[in-house]
Enzyme design. Structure first.
Site, PDB file in Angstrom:
ATOM      1  NE  ARG A   1      -4.372  -0.010   0.557  1.00  0.00           N
ATOM      2  CZ  ARG A   1      -4.700  -0.021  -0.309  1.00  0.00           C
ATOM      3  NH1 ARG A   1      -5.206   0.945  -1.648  1.00  0.00           N
ATOM      4  NH2 ARG A   1      -5.784  -1.044  -0.118  1.00  0.00           N
TER       5      ARG A   1
ATOM      6  CG  ASP B   1     -11.520   5.209  -7.980  1.00  0.00           C
ATOM      7  OD1 ASP B   1     -10.342   4.968  -8.931  1.00  0.00           O
ATOM      8  OD2 ASP B   1     -11.328   4.544  -7.261  1.00  0.00           O
TER       9      ASP B   1
ATOM     10  CG  HIS C   1      -1.711   2.032  -8.342  1.00  0.00           C
ATOM     11  ND1 HIS C   1      -1.908   2.990  -6.964  1.00  0.00           N
ATOM     12  CD2 HIS C   1      -2.988   1.255  -8.063  1.00  0.00           C
ATOM     13  CE1 HIS C   1      -3.224   2.902  -6.149  1.00  0.00           C
ATOM     14  NE2 HIS C   1      -4.126   2.258  -6.772  1.00  0.00           N
TER      15      HIS C   1
ATOM     16  CD  GLN D   1      -9.611  -4.232  -6.612  1.00  0.00           C
ATOM     17  OE1 GLN D   1     -10.141  -4.142  -6.450  1.00  0.00           O
ATOM     18  NE2 GLN D   1      -8.870  -2.779  -5.961  1.00  0.00           N
TER      19      GLN D   1
ATOM     20  NE  ARG E   1      -2.719  -5.517  -6.703  1.00  0.00           N
ATOM     21  CZ  ARG E   1      -3.631  -4.870  -5.775  1.00  0.00           C
ATOM     22  NH1 ARG E   1      -3.021  -3.622  -5.132  1.00  0.00           N
ATOM     23  NH2 ARG E   1      -4.424  -5.239  -5.608  1.00  0.00           N
TER      24      ARG E   1
ATOM     25  CD  GLU F   1      -3.736   5.696  -9.251  1.00  0.00           C
ATOM     26  OE1 GLU F   1      -4.198   4.221  -9.785  1.00  0.00           O
ATOM     27  OE2 GLU F   1      -3.980   5.741  -8.207  1.00  0.00           O
TER      28      GLU F   1
END
Length: 315
Positions: A76, A230, A185, A100, A105, A290
């Site tokens: 995170r 978002d 990200h 997801q 990652r 991003e």
């Protein structure tokens, strides 16, 4: 015996300082330092950039105080790499069995090595201008990718005196074409979200995921964040994105082959619901801007290679 005419001494060029790269004792991360003081840290789990510091020691990336750095789950903060799907995958797509944001990652990458570019050799030069770290991931390195295609990924992270570049090369090593999405990200560190604006997307339409994916017309003004945000903007790659604090430039983002920009901040309530987000008010100190290609699918033919990247300049 003294000689009347001694040969002139051969001048010796001063040895220039060079970037230093080290691997941690537990082989979990790679650290690079420039002679001018800039520093970069990359976790091999996810090839995630977890720290990027300017010469004065200022951290440019937000990393959650509760982030898992032991390889137990995606990090995170920093710059997690999203591939081959953005967001929750659709069950009727070949990526449908993936987690997801895909597997890049949360897979362990291989460190392939470093290279550096030399700066001027003049006496006032401070040494090499940049260092590039390369990381690799292929389908053969995954025990169960749940994605039935052959690929080879090369992820390059370049630290220079005023910027950080990340680029990804995707090679289709199989015999079948496939579709993919990709995104960096990036969690940028800021002093105050309420004093931060994002410019360069004023003329771009966007999909508002907070409003269920509603298509929204261009706002015609810089982005100010005052609540959960978002959004997926589609903007020409040549359009630079600027992040400003108190009206002054803090970062500049330029893109290559990446037509989308996601702007994200969880705000208070959503941040509370994330077990790995901290401190609780950490949302005030970060904004995700991003660069990616996520509003549609990229098709990669067998044997072909796709490349894209971003450059973030700390101002």
């Amino acid at each position: 015996m003294d000689r009347a005419k001694k040969p002139a001494a051969i001048p010796v060029s001063p040895i220039q300082p060079t970037p230093q790269v080290s691997i941690s004792d537990d082989n979990s991360r790679v650290t690079a330092n420039l002679p001018t003081g800039q520093q970069l840290q990359v976790l091999l789990y996810g090839a995630t950039v977890i720290s990027w510091k300017s010469a004065n020691g200022k951290e440019n990336l937000f990393l959650s105080s509760k982030a898992h750095l032991d390889g137990s789950k995606p990090v995170r903060g920093g710059i997690p790499l999203v591939f081959p799907v953005f967001g929750p995958p659709s069950s009727n797509h070949p990526t449908g069995r993936l987690p997801q944001h895909g597997f890049a990652r949360n897979s362990r990458w291989e460190y392939l090595g470093k290279s550096s570019s030399e700066s001027s050799t003049l006496p006032n030069s401070k040494g090499d201008a940049s260092v590039k770290l390369d990381f690799g991931l292929s389908n053969s390195m995954l025990s169960d990718s749940k994605w039935d295609y052959e690929f080879n990924l090369t992820y390059s992270v370049t630290l220079s005196q005023d910027s950080l570049e990340t680029s990804l090369a995707v090679r289709n090593t199989g015999t079948s074409n496939y579709e993919f999405q990709v995104l960096f990200h990036t969690y940028l560190a800021i002093d105050s979200i309420t004093e931060t604006t994002v410019s360069g997307l004023e003329k771009a339409a966007f999909k508002d995921k907070v409003q269920g994916g509603k298509e929204v017309e261009p706002a015609g003004k810089p982005i100010s964040i005052r609540s959960e945000t978002d959004r997926i903007y589609t903007a020409a790659p040549e359009q630079a994105i600027e992040i400003l604090e108190k009206g002054k430039d803090r970062y500049e983002l330029t893109r290559d082959m990446l037509s989308d920009v996601v702007v994200w901040n969880p705000w208070l309530e959503k941040a509370k619901g994330m077990a790995d987000f901290g401190p609780e008010d950490g949302y005030k100190k970060m904004v995700c801007v991003e660069a990616g290609s996520v509003s549609a699918w990229n098709t990669l033919d067998a044997g072909d290679t796709w490349e894209g990247g971003q450059r973030i300049k700390a101002l």
